[in-house]
Design an enzyme around this catalytic site. Structure first.
Site, PDB file in Angstrom:
ATOM      1  N   CYS A  17       0.696  -1.221  -0.058  1.00 32.92           N
ATOM      2  CA  CYS A  17      -0.065   0.092  -0.550  1.00 32.92           C
ATOM      3  C   CYS A  17       1.007   1.630   0.336  1.00 32.92           C
ATOM      4  O   CYS A  17       1.909   1.656  -1.501  1.00 32.92           O
ATOM      5  CB  CYS A  17      -0.999  -0.281   0.881  1.00 32.92           C
ATOM      6  SG  CYS A  17      -0.230  -0.663   2.419  1.00 32.92           S
ATOM      7  N   SER A  18       1.135   1.842   1.289  1.00 34.94           N
ATOM      8  CA  SER A  18       1.433   2.836   1.136  1.00 34.94           C
ATOM      9  C   SER A  18       2.484   3.825   2.279  1.00 34.94           C
ATOM     10  O   SER A  18       2.066   5.004   2.973  1.00 34.94           O
ATOM     11  CB  SER A  18       0.629   4.055   0.739  1.00 34.94           C
ATOM     12  OG  SER A  18      -0.275   4.622   1.107  1.00 34.94           O
TER      13      SER A  18
END
Ligand code: FE
Length: 208
Positions: free
Chosen positions: A119-120
């Site tokens: 994801c991030s």
């Protein structure tokens, strides 16, 4: 999770569209926020304050101070190596997304680069909020498959002799790259050194 293949094709750095419809995620966030506000569960002003805090008050300058201290204080550097979370907390940088920090030290023969393939995940207390390209699908996949190719797109060409090591962030561990101290900076103060440190240098997509 549902797939959105048509949109993914457009979702890569350096190819921004001004007028595309909001992504599924943006719509979901908006919808959630509306419901929470409507039910009186969150205060929109508080949400704005949190985003503003990480965007404008934290930012990458905290990380730059960590790097500058690591360059100028060998004892601090040693503590950063053994327990980065505690060493960074000495400077007052603590909080969500920074609970388990690991410092990655670049050397003349090793370049570190950070990604979150899932994801991030990103170390908010030292770098603020992640840049758009860090969250993009192409960076997340290609950083692992072709790190030198990605670095080249950032304008970094590494000599063949330098090993590139890519670190995949997780929900638990967040990384901070400690670039090498530039040559000719022996007389600079810690504040002057910090001014040389860039955000991308601490992600590993730039060299100082
Ligand atoms: Fe993540």
């Amino acid at each position: 999770m549902r797939q959105a293949p048509a949109r993914m094709a457009h979702d890569h750095p350096g190819h921004e569209h001004g007028q595309h419809p909001p992504s599924d995620m943006e719509l979901r966030v908006k919808a959630l926020e509306s419901v929470l506000v409507e039910k009186g569960l969150v205060d929109p002003a508080a949400l704005d304050a949190i985003v503003d805090h990480y965007q404008h008050k934290v930012g990458p300058r905290n990380g730059a101070r960590v790097v500058a201290k690591a360059w100028s204080d060998p004892a601090f550097r040693a503590r950063l190596e053994t327990d980065a979370t505690a060493a960074i907390a000495e400077l007052g940088y603590t909080g969500r997304q920074g609970e388990h920090m690991v410092a990655l030290f670049n050397t003349p023969s090793l370049h570190n680069m950070v990604v979150c393939t899932l994801c991030s995940c990103y170390p908010w207390p030292v770098l603020g909020l992640p840049p758009v390209w860090y969250k993009s699908a192409p960076y997340r996949s290609r950083a692992v498959i072709d790190p030198r190719g990605v670095l080249a797109e950032f304008g970094v060409s590494l000599p063949q002799g330098i090993e590139v090591r890519v670190w995949d962030s997780t929900a638990e561990v967040r990384y901070l790259v400690i670039p090498e101290r530039p040559a000719g900076t022996e007389r600079l103060s810690e504040a002057e050194l910090a001014a040389l440190v860039t955000r991308d240098g601490m992600i590993g997509t730039a060299r100082l």
